[in-house]
Each structure stands twice: as structure tokens, then as C-alpha cells.
Write an enzyme that holds these catalytic residues in place. Structure first.
Site, short mmCIF file in Angstrom:
data_model
loop_
_atom_site.label_atom_id
_atom_site.label_comp_id
_atom_site.label_asym_id
_atom_site.label_seq_id
_atom_site.Cartn_x
_atom_site.Cartn_y
_atom_site.Cartn_z
N LYS A 28 -6.94 24.70 58.49
CA LYS A 28 -7.11 24.70 59.50
C LYS A 28 -6.85 23.97 60.75
CE LYS A 28 -11.53 21.91 60.80
NZ LYS A 28 -12.59 20.46 60.17
N SER A 100 -17.24 22.37 61.00
CA SER A 100 -16.57 23.32 61.49
C SER A 100 -14.91 24.26 60.84
CB SER A 100 -15.93 21.77 62.23
OG SER A 100 -15.05 20.72 61.17
N SER A 124 -18.33 20.35 56.72
CA SER A 124 -17.67 21.17 57.45
C SER A 124 -16.68 21.44 56.00
CB SER A 124 -16.51 20.02 58.25
OG SER A 124 -16.65 19.50 59.51
#
Length: 258
Positions: A28, A100, A124
Site C-alpha cells: 500500500k 482504504s 482498511s
């Protein structure tokens, strides 16, 4: 490619580092990567290039993993806008991946990488994994260092694996976990072999099923039935599954009035 070739040569020489050696991973874009920009999904951070790796990245490299690249996320790992394009669900490109860590979810589900890292403050990791049909694990607080991770909430942020199988998640977690003096909240305890714990015998394990979350009116019946079916499998494997009442959980996602 150079890292992959180096890993191949090391393994051929007999210098095998373990199950993550030579494995292509994505992370990420909230997690620092030395010499590679880390945008945190925001145009404000478009030119930020860290001078060092986050501890989780350094641990992956120490285990021999090959970093393919960074994955997209919602801006600053919060819900809402995406400044670098929309994450699309590989099961249906008209559907979202969840946030996310949606880029890690879609990339792993679409076999663009073998495993990936996400960060979970309020779902997330777990949400993209669920929406993309794969496995996500939010580690216990302090199990994985947060050093070099753009923060959302110091008391809630956790780095963890997003993988296609439970075994892959266990291997990935084993590679990134461990004490880090640069994160004062990380645990100074040994890291067990999570992969060896997957024998299938759950005798003595107690599992709580939170009634207010499972029986909520916003839960789709198919999801509720899936949870109950999973609980039945856990019981078949020897676990004790008990309904637990935590009334305040219904307020856990409440936003303040504007």
C-alpha cells in the site's frame, strides 16, 4: 527484475531464506519505500520520496521478498476520494474494492502479485479482502511495527497482509512481524511460526460471535448465513463458538455531526 534475479541466484546457490524468498509482493502506498515515492494517495505527497524503508518493508526484503510496486488507496488512507484513479474490483470492474487498502485487495485478487501489505485503522485491510474474495488480517496491536507508515490514528493503525489464502497470510505476517525499537508500541516478544499453527485442530479455542454485528439489520442475509456457516466449520474443527453481546459496537463507526 534485478531483485528477482538476485533471489533466483541465491536460491540456486543454496542460500534459501525461507518461504518469502523470491516472492513478488505489492504494498500500500502509505508505507515508506526507500527511493520510491510514497504518495499516501494524495497530490500533496506526490513528490515525497522516503530516504529509508518502513520497518515492515525492510523485514520483507530481509526475508527475500521482491517488491513489485505500490498500490493505490483512498486519499490519506481515509474514506472518500481517490486522486490517482479508481480501484476496480477484479470480480466486476464496475464494482469498488473497498477502502482504504483497495489497491492491495484488487492486485492480490487479480493475481498481479503473490501477496500484499495493507494498513488497517478501522477496517482498511478487512474490507478490501472481503469485497475482493481473499484473506485479510489486521494483526494484534503491537505485533507489527508502524515505523515508516503514514499515520491515521496512533492507537489503531496496524500493518498486515492481504493474501489469497490463509497460509499465504500466515507466511506474510511471519515475515513482517517483530519488535522494533523505533516503534515504542511494538511488542518485544518472539514471533511464532504462524504457518505451523495451521494444522486444523482448534481444540480448546474459544470464538466469540458478536451478536449486534451479525444480527444487524444492515447485514445482508447471505453474509449472515456465511458467518454462521463458518462458525459451524470452526466447531467441527474443535473450537467452541459462543454468541457475545457487545451493545456499544453499533456506535463504533459513528461520525460526529457536522
Amino acid at each position: 527484475m534485478a531483485a528477482a534475479e538476485e533471489a533466483e541466484q541465491a536460491i540456486a546457490r543454496g542460500d534459501y531464506l525461507g518461504p518469502m524468498h523470491g516472492i513478488p509482493v505489492a504494498v500500500k502506498d502509505q508505507i515508506w519505500t526507500k527511493g520510491i515515492r510514497t504518495t499516501v494517495g494524495s497530490r500533496l505527497m506526490a513528490d515525497f520520496i522516503p530516504d529509508e524503508d518502513a520497518t515492515a518493508i525492510a523485514n520483507l526484503k530481509r526475508a527475500g521478498a521482491v517488491l513489485l510496486g505500490k498500490t493505490n488507496l483512498t486519499e490519506f488512507a481515509l474514506g472518500g476520494s481517490q486522486r490517482y484513479g479508481l480501484n476496480r474490483n477484479p470480480w466486476n470492474l464496475d464494482r469498488f474494492t473497498g477502502g482504504s487498502s483497495g489497491g492491495s485487495g484488487s492486485a492480490t485478487s487479480a493475481f498481479l502479485c503473490s501477496t500484499s501489505l495493507g494498513e488497517d485503522t478501522g477496517g482498511s485491510i478487512r474490507r478490501p479482502a472481503a469485497w475482493c474474495g481473499i484473506v485479510g488480517l489486521r494483526p494484534s496491536w503491537g505485533r507489527v511495527s508502524r515505523y515508516g507508515v503514514a499515520p491515521g490514528s496512533w492507537s489503531m493503525d496496524q500493518v498486515g497482509p492481504i493474501s489469497r489464502t490463509v497460509e499465504d497470510a500466515a507466511i506474510t505476517l511471519g515475515a513482517i512481524a517483530g519488535h522494533d525499537p523505533r516503534d515504542p508500541y511494538s511488542w518485544d516478544t518472539p514471533v511464532p511460526n504462524y504457518r505451523h499453527a495451521l494444522g486444523g485442530d482448534l481444540s480448546g479455542v474459544r470464538v466469540g460471535a458478536i451478536r449486534e454485528l451479525i444480527e444487524s439489520e444492515i447485514v445482508d442475509p447471505e453474509v449472515r448465513n456465511g458467518i454462521r456457516a463458518a462458525a459451524a466449520v470452526l466447531e467441527e474443527l474443535g473450537a467452541t463458538v459462543e454468541d457475545v453481546s457487545l451493545p456499544l459496537t453499533v456506535h463504533g463507526g459513528t461520525w460526529p455531526p457536522r
